[in-house]
Scaffold this motif. Structure first.
Motif, mmCIF file in Angstrom:
data_model
loop_
_atom_site.group_PDB
_atom_site.id
_atom_site.type_symbol
_atom_site.label_atom_id
_atom_site.label_comp_id
_atom_site.label_asym_id
_atom_site.label_seq_id
_atom_site.Cartn_x
_atom_site.Cartn_y
_atom_site.Cartn_z
ATOM 1 N N ALA A 110 0.860 -1.178 0.000
ATOM 2 C CA ALA A 110 0.000 0.000 0.000
ATOM 3 C C ALA A 110 0.899 1.233 0.000
ATOM 4 C CB ALA A 110 -0.897 -0.002 1.235
ATOM 5 N N PRO A 111 0.413 2.379 -0.473
ATOM 6 C CA PRO A 111 1.262 3.579 -0.496
ATOM 7 C C PRO A 111 1.816 3.959 0.875
ATOM 8 C CG PRO A 111 -0.702 3.916 -1.833
ATOM 9 C CD PRO A 111 -0.898 2.616 -1.102
ATOM 10 N N LEU B 194 2.626 1.842 3.361
ATOM 11 C CA LEU B 194 3.171 0.644 4.000
ATOM 12 C C LEU B 194 4.044 0.998 5.203
ATOM 13 C CD1 LEU B 194 3.969 -2.382 4.146
ATOM 14 C CD2 LEU B 194 5.773 -1.860 2.474
ATOM 15 N N ARG B 195 3.784 0.310 6.303
ATOM 16 C CA ARG B 195 4.627 0.413 7.500
ATOM 17 C C ARG B 195 5.480 -0.835 7.563
ATOM 18 N NH1 ARG B 195 0.611 3.847 8.359
ATOM 19 N NH2 ARG B 195 1.052 5.600 9.776
ATOM 20 N N TRP B 196 6.792 -0.641 7.502
ATOM 21 C CA TRP B 196 7.736 -1.752 7.406
ATOM 22 C C TRP B 196 8.621 -1.755 8.637
ATOM 23 C CZ3 TRP B 196 13.072 -1.782 4.952
ATOM 24 C CH2 TRP B 196 13.542 -3.099 4.774
ATOM 25 N N PHE B 197 8.645 -2.886 9.341
ATOM 26 C CA PHE B 197 9.434 -3.048 10.556
ATOM 27 C C PHE B 197 10.462 -4.146 10.306
ATOM 28 C CE2 PHE B 197 5.383 -1.316 11.595
ATOM 29 C CZ PHE B 197 5.512 -0.535 12.721
ATOM 30 N N PRO B 198 11.596 -3.825 9.701
ATOM 31 C CA PRO B 198 12.622 -4.849 9.459
ATOM 32 C C PRO B 198 13.322 -5.223 10.756
ATOM 33 C CG PRO B 198 13.434 -2.698 8.802
ATOM 34 C CD PRO B 198 12.013 -2.493 9.216
ATOM 35 N N PRO B 199 13.840 -6.438 10.860
ATOM 36 C CA PRO B 199 14.479 -6.861 12.106
ATOM 37 C C PRO B 199 15.682 -5.990 12.454
ATOM 38 C CG PRO B 199 14.864 -8.470 10.348
ATOM 39 C CD PRO B 199 13.851 -7.503 9.844
ATOM 40 N N GLY B 200 15.677 -5.504 13.696
ATOM 41 C CA GLY B 200 16.821 -4.770 14.211
ATOM 42 C C GLY B 200 16.960 -3.335 13.758
ATOM 43 N N SER B 201 15.997 -2.820 13.000
ATOM 44 C CA SER B 201 16.124 -1.469 12.441
ATOM 45 C C SER B 201 14.897 -0.635 12.776
ATOM 46 C CB SER B 201 16.291 -1.532 10.919
ATOM 47 O OG SER B 201 17.455 -2.249 10.561
ATOM 48 N N PHE B 202 15.027 0.670 12.598
ATOM 49 C CA PHE B 202 13.909 1.574 12.813
ATOM 50 C C PHE B 202 12.802 1.301 11.802
ATOM 51 C CE2 PHE B 202 17.466 4.097 14.566
ATOM 52 C CZ PHE B 202 16.953 4.358 15.820
ATOM 53 N N PRO B 203 11.543 1.522 12.177
ATOM 54 C CA PRO B 203 10.450 1.350 11.222
ATOM 55 C C PRO B 203 10.514 2.385 10.112
ATOM 56 C CG PRO B 203 9.654 2.312 13.272
ATOM 57 C CD PRO B 203 11.072 1.926 13.518
ATOM 58 N N VAL B 204 9.995 2.003 8.965
ATOM 59 C CA VAL B 204 9.966 2.870 7.781
ATOM 60 C C VAL B 204 8.523 2.956 7.301
ATOM 61 C CG1 VAL B 204 10.827 3.226 5.435
ATOM 62 C CG2 VAL B 204 12.295 2.135 7.151
ATOM 63 N N GLY C 282 5.847 4.321 4.286
ATOM 64 C CA GLY C 282 5.691 4.789 2.913
ATOM 65 C C GLY C 282 6.417 3.873 1.949
ATOM 66 N N ALA C 283 5.734 3.472 0.873
ATOM 67 C CA ALA C 283 6.328 2.542 -0.091
ATOM 68 C C ALA C 283 7.615 3.096 -0.689
ATOM 69 C CB ALA C 283 5.315 2.220 -1.185
ATOM 70 N N ASN C 284 7.650 4.398 -0.954
ATOM 71 C CA ASN C 284 8.866 4.980 -1.543
ATOM 72 C C ASN C 284 10.036 4.927 -0.562
ATOM 73 O OD1 ASN C 284 7.514 5.586 -3.923
ATOM 74 N ND2 ASN C 284 6.961 7.647 -3.265
ATOM 75 N N ALA C 285 9.752 5.198 0.715
ATOM 76 C CA ALA C 285 10.806 5.132 1.727
ATOM 77 C C ALA C 285 11.286 3.690 1.926
ATOM 78 C CB ALA C 285 10.305 5.716 3.047
ATOM 79 N N GLN D 198 -3.690 -5.215 -0.369
ATOM 80 C CA GLN D 198 -2.433 -4.483 -0.327
ATOM 81 C C GLN D 198 -1.813 -4.638 1.059
ATOM 82 O OE1 GLN D 198 -3.301 -0.378 -1.600
ATOM 83 N NE2 GLN D 198 -2.263 -0.881 -3.515
ATOM 84 N N LEU D 199 -0.486 -4.682 1.085
ATOM 85 C CA LEU D 199 0.241 -4.852 2.336
ATOM 86 C C LEU D 199 0.297 -3.519 3.076
ATOM 87 C CD1 LEU D 199 1.854 -6.916 4.010
ATOM 88 C CD2 LEU D 199 3.900 -6.153 2.775
ATOM 89 N N ALA D 200 -0.319 -3.474 4.264
ATOM 90 C CA ALA D 200 -0.355 -2.251 5.055
ATOM 91 C C ALA D 200 0.744 -2.200 6.099
ATOM 92 C CB ALA D 200 -1.722 -2.110 5.732
ATOM 93 N N LEU D 201 1.167 -3.376 6.598
ATOM 94 C CA LEU D 201 2.202 -3.420 7.638
ATOM 95 C C LEU D 201 2.934 -4.749 7.558
ATOM 96 C CD1 LEU D 201 1.940 -2.236 11.299
ATOM 97 C CD2 LEU D 201 2.801 -4.531 10.824
ATOM 98 N N ASP D 202 4.240 -4.689 7.735
ATOM 99 C CA ASP D 202 5.079 -5.887 7.708
ATOM 100 C C ASP D 202 6.060 -5.815 8.867
ATOM 101 O OD1 ASP D 202 7.635 -7.384 6.978
ATOM 102 O OD2 ASP D 202 6.321 -8.075 5.390
ATOM 103 N N LEU D 203 5.936 -6.763 9.809
ATOM 104 C CA LEU D 203 6.802 -6.835 10.986
ATOM 105 C C LEU D 203 7.527 -8.176 10.981
ATOM 106 C CD1 LEU D 203 7.682 -6.051 13.981
ATOM 107 C CD2 LEU D 203 5.611 -7.256 14.691
ATOM 108 N N THR D 204 8.854 -8.148 11.054
ATOM 109 C CA THR D 204 9.648 -9.374 11.159
ATOM 110 C C THR D 204 10.576 -9.254 12.364
ATOM 111 O OG1 THR D 204 9.620 -9.679 8.746
ATOM 112 C CG2 THR D 204 11.255 -10.929 10.001
ATOM 113 N N ILE D 205 10.565 -10.282 13.215
ATOM 114 C CA ILE D 205 11.400 -10.300 14.415
ATOM 115 C C ILE D 205 12.250 -11.562 14.385
ATOM 116 C CG2 ILE D 205 11.413 -10.083 16.925
ATOM 117 C CD1 ILE D 205 8.356 -9.561 16.691
#
Length: 300
Positions: A191-192, A194-204, A206-209, A271-278
């Motif tokens: 989704a435009p 998108l909230r992305w929470f990659p492991p060990g990093s700050f959340p991001v 927006g799809a462009n970010a 559409q993917l609105a949020l993705d969290l991986t731990i």
């Protein structure tokens, strides 16, 4: 006359309160904040237990039944605050996310991160269905400002089972895409906002970010779906499961869990609105156990 004016003014204020843009999510936000208060007052185990759905799952970091994850006393206290909330058109499923702090009792260390909580309404009460948190370094800026998704028109899907099947197909397609081409597959489903929470990093956000942030990552992730759910409106759903992360070749893969929130767009596509991986590095005891099993399996 003054009494009449006061009554009219009070009614006007009540009408304005009902029309506040965040009014539809505030019961959910209230449940999250009450959850936080109970954890602060009663402790992690009792505070969580009072708010769980019967089938609740916690990512610790792999997905575990909540009763199993809370079987032992917690060696830390938790504080958090919702910074974003979203709720389905049917009003029965929603999620919040925001910053948290975990205070270690023994060492006094404070760990920072962002949590994600999925809630389901049961009767008149919201219950926690899935909960997880992604740790990251201490933030350098001010706490997140509260935002929310806009209200949707109340609807109910005529076929919830079909909606769940459709959600699973979207998730399985994304997992296959990540396996084939890595994190770039997220962008095709994103989704435009998108909230992305990659492991060990700050959340991001927006799809462009997210696209820019992916350029700096070379880790390899795999996913296995284990559970899911969808709103009665068929417009919001969640999926959780197991995850592995390989940072470098010849280094044991980290293991953990993941949680994704999906929403339907105006065209009816998921559409993917949020993705969290731990994920966490495997302990030496776990590695030794794995090696002993491997050796026993290959003995003549």
């Amino acid at each position: 006359m003054r009494r009449v004016i006061a009554v009219v003014f009070a009614v006007a204020l009540g009408g304005c309160a009902e029309k506040l843009p965040e009014a539809h999510v505030m019961p959910l936000v209230g449940a999250e904040r009450n959850f936080g208060r109970e954890v602060a007052e009663l402790g992690v185990v009792d505070g969580f237990t009072r708010n769980l759905a019967p089938d609740a799952v916690l990512l610790r970091p792999e997905p575990q039944p909540a009763t199993q994850a809370l079987a032992s006393p917690a060696g830390f206290s938790l504080t958090w605050e919702p910074a974003y909330a979203e709720i389905a058109a049917s009003g029965d499923l929603g999620f919040t996310t925001g910053p948290y702090q975990a205070h270690q009792r023994d060492s006094g260390e404070v760990k920072h991160g962002h949590y994600v909580s999925v809630w389901r309404k049961e009767g008149e009460r919201w219950r926690l269905v899935v909960d997880g948190g992604s740790a990251h370094p201490p933030p350098l800026n001010l706490p997140d400002r509260f935002t929310h998704a806009p209200a949707r028109e109340p609807v109910t899907s005529p076929d919830r089972a079909a909606e769940l099947k459709s959600l699973r197909a979207a998730e399985d397609g994304l997992i296959a895409g990540v396996t084939a081409e890595g994190g770039r597959a997220l962008l095709a489903a994103a989704a435009p906002d998108l909230r992305w929470f990659p492991p060990g990093s700050f959340p991001v956000t927006g799809a462009n970010a997210v696209q820019t942030a992916l350029l700096a990552r070379s880790d390899v992730l795999t996913y296995t779906r284990r559970g899911d759910g969808v709103s009665a409106a068929g417009d919001l759903g969640y999926v959780y499961g197991e995850a592995t992360r390989t940072i470098k070749p010849n280094v044991p893969a980290e293991r953990g869990g993941y949680l994704r929130l999906w929403r339907r767009d105006e065209a009816g596509r998921w559409q993917l609105a949020l993705d969290l991986t731990i994920t966490e590095p495997r302990t030496q005891a776990a590695l030794d156990k794995h090696d002993s099993k491997h050796d026993a399996k290959h003995q003549p």
